[in-house]
Motif scaffolding. Structure first.
Motif, short mmCIF file in Angstrom:
data_model
loop_
_atom_site.label_atom_id
_atom_site.label_comp_id
_atom_site.label_asym_id
_atom_site.label_seq_id
_atom_site.Cartn_x
_atom_site.Cartn_y
_atom_site.Cartn_z
N ARG A 1 -40.90 2.45 -27.27
CA ARG A 1 -41.77 3.57 -27.62
C ARG A 1 -41.60 3.85 -29.10
NH1 ARG A 1 -39.69 7.61 -23.38
NH2 ARG A 1 -39.68 6.22 -21.64
N ILE A 2 -42.72 3.83 -29.81
CA ILE A 2 -42.69 3.98 -31.26
C ILE A 2 -43.62 5.11 -31.69
CG2 ILE A 2 -43.18 2.82 -33.46
CD1 ILE A 2 -42.68 0.15 -31.90
N ALA A 3 -43.10 5.95 -32.59
CA ALA A 3 -43.92 6.97 -33.24
C ALA A 3 -44.16 6.48 -34.67
CB ALA A 3 -43.21 8.32 -33.24
N TRP A 4 -45.42 6.41 -35.06
CA TRP A 4 -45.80 5.89 -36.38
C TRP A 4 -46.57 6.96 -37.13
CZ3 TRP A 4 -50.56 2.27 -36.99
CH2 TRP A 4 -50.73 1.93 -38.33
N GLY A 5 -45.99 7.41 -38.24
CA GLY A 5 -46.63 8.40 -39.08
C GLY A 5 -47.22 7.79 -40.33
N ILE A 6 -48.38 8.27 -40.72
CA ILE A 6 -49.09 7.76 -41.89
C ILE A 6 -49.36 8.92 -42.85
CG2 ILE A 6 -51.22 6.68 -42.71
CD1 ILE A 6 -51.41 5.30 -39.98
N THR A 7 -49.05 8.70 -44.12
CA THR A 7 -49.32 9.71 -45.14
C THR A 7 -50.56 9.29 -45.94
OG1 THR A 7 -47.94 8.71 -46.85
CG2 THR A 7 -46.84 10.17 -45.28
N GLY A 8 -50.82 9.96 -47.03
CA GLY A 8 -52.04 9.76 -47.80
C GLY A 8 -51.98 8.68 -48.86
N SER A 9 -51.37 7.57 -48.56
CA SER A 9 -51.30 6.46 -49.52
C SER A 9 -52.39 5.43 -49.26
CB SER A 9 -49.94 5.77 -49.43
OG SER A 9 -49.95 4.62 -50.23
N GLY A 10 -53.15 5.12 -50.30
CA GLY A 10 -54.10 4.02 -50.20
C GLY A 10 -53.39 2.68 -50.38
N ASP A 11 -52.33 2.69 -51.21
CA ASP A 11 -51.54 1.48 -51.42
C ASP A 11 -50.84 1.13 -50.11
OD1 ASP A 11 -50.27 -0.63 -52.71
OD2 ASP A 11 -48.64 0.62 -53.47
N LEU A 12 -51.00 -0.10 -49.68
CA LEU A 12 -50.39 -0.67 -48.47
C LEU A 12 -50.99 -0.17 -47.16
CD1 LEU A 12 -46.62 -0.77 -49.52
CD2 LEU A 12 -48.33 -2.58 -49.73
N ILE A 13 -52.01 0.67 -47.19
CA ILE A 13 -52.56 1.20 -45.94
C ILE A 13 -53.23 0.10 -45.11
CG2 ILE A 13 -54.76 2.03 -46.91
CD1 ILE A 13 -52.72 3.69 -44.09
N ARG A 14 -54.04 -0.71 -45.75
CA ARG A 14 -54.75 -1.75 -44.99
C ARG A 14 -53.76 -2.78 -44.42
NH1 ARG A 14 -59.91 -2.08 -44.60
NH2 ARG A 14 -60.32 -0.99 -46.53
N GLU A 15 -52.81 -3.22 -45.25
CA GLU A 15 -51.82 -4.20 -44.82
C GLU A 15 -50.98 -3.65 -43.67
OE1 GLU A 15 -52.49 -3.08 -47.90
OE2 GLU A 15 -51.79 -4.47 -49.43
N THR A 16 -50.56 -2.40 -43.79
CA THR A 16 -49.73 -1.80 -42.75
C THR A 16 -50.51 -1.68 -41.44
OG1 THR A 16 -48.49 -0.57 -44.41
CG2 THR A 16 -48.36 0.23 -42.15
N CYS A 17 -51.74 -1.21 -41.51
CA CYS A 17 -52.56 -1.07 -40.29
C CYS A 17 -52.82 -2.42 -39.64
CB CYS A 17 -53.87 -0.35 -40.61
SG CYS A 17 -53.65 1.39 -41.00
N ASP A 18 -53.11 -3.44 -40.43
CA ASP A 18 -53.35 -4.78 -39.88
C ASP A 18 -52.11 -5.30 -39.15
OD1 ASP A 18 -55.92 -4.75 -40.92
OD2 ASP A 18 -55.47 -6.10 -42.59
N ILE A 19 -50.94 -5.10 -39.73
CA ILE A 19 -49.71 -5.58 -39.11
C ILE A 19 -49.41 -4.79 -37.84
CG2 ILE A 19 -47.18 -5.64 -39.40
CD1 ILE A 19 -47.80 -6.62 -42.31
N MET A 20 -49.58 -3.48 -37.88
CA MET A 20 -49.32 -2.68 -36.68
C MET A 20 -50.29 -3.04 -35.55
SD MET A 20 -46.57 -0.98 -37.05
CE MET A 20 -46.53 0.35 -35.86
N LEU A 21 -51.52 -3.34 -35.89
CA LEU A 21 -52.48 -3.76 -34.86
C LEU A 21 -52.05 -5.11 -34.27
CD1 LEU A 21 -55.06 -3.35 -33.26
CD2 LEU A 21 -56.33 -4.37 -35.18
N ASP A 22 -51.63 -6.04 -35.11
CA ASP A 22 -51.14 -7.33 -34.62
C ASP A 22 -49.94 -7.15 -33.70
OD1 ASP A 22 -51.08 -10.23 -34.53
OD2 ASP A 22 -49.34 -10.12 -35.88
#
Length: 181
Positions: A3-24
């Motif tokens: 069980r993982i809790a994932w928090g996202i802040t207001g950074s545009g830097d690394l947002i796309r890469e992070t989301c792609d990896i978490m989806l994978d």
């Protein structure tokens, strides 16, 4: 099942890469993933035109109503989740955590989780002295200079109890226990 809790802040830097990896990872691993966003995290996902896909891909989604709303600090503190991931984390979020300010959903979650045994993994966008190349929502390359104060705060964050600094979104595979291949 992790069980993982994932928090996202207001950074545009690394947002796309992070989301792609978490989806994978979500597609390939047996995990329960609860995602929560700071107010600015939601703004950035919309600005990058990622919001609709994000809501579809990560349906267990909570958006900030206040520092303790929705109430996620309790389950995090009590060990309901195996880990807390904040990725990406803005310099502002890092500075607040370092100085004990818990006035947003993300900073409060970190503050309260640190009082328990649940490990906290944070991917600060301002990690090393120098410059970083990132991209605007329209794909334009942008070069940003890291400020000394932000690097110093990341160094302080790395010395805090129960907090582990990630150097790249790819490290998410390792900490969650999923092969990149």
């Amino acid at each position: 099942m992790k069980r993982i809790a994932w928090g996202i802040t207001g950074s545009g830097d690394l947002i796309r890469e992070t989301c792609d990896i978490m989806l994978d990872i979500k597609k390939r691993a047996d995990i329960e993933l609860m995602t929560f966003l700071s107010k600015e995290g939601e703004v950035v996902l919309k600005w990058y035109k990622m919001w609709d896909d994000f809501k579809t891909n990560f349906p267990d989604l909570k958006t900030e109503g206040g520092p303790n709303s929705p109430f996620i600090a309790g389950p995090l503190q009590l060990g309901h989740y195996d880990m807390l991931i904040i990725a990406p984390a803005t310099a502002n979020t890092v500075a607040k955590i370092v100085h004990g300010i818990a006035d947003t959903l993300v900073t409060n979650a970190v503050s309260q989780t640190a009082k328990g045994d649940t490990p906290i993994y944070i991917l600060p966008v301002d990690r090393k002295k120098g410059t970083v190349t990132t991209y605007s929502p329209k794909g334009k390359e942008i070069i940003l200079k890291m400020r000394d104060i932000d690097i110093e705060n990341t160094e302080k964050l790395s010395r805090m109890e129960n907090i582990i600094i990630l150097d790249s979104p790819e490290e998410l595979y390792r900490i969650i226990g999923v092969s990149k291949e």
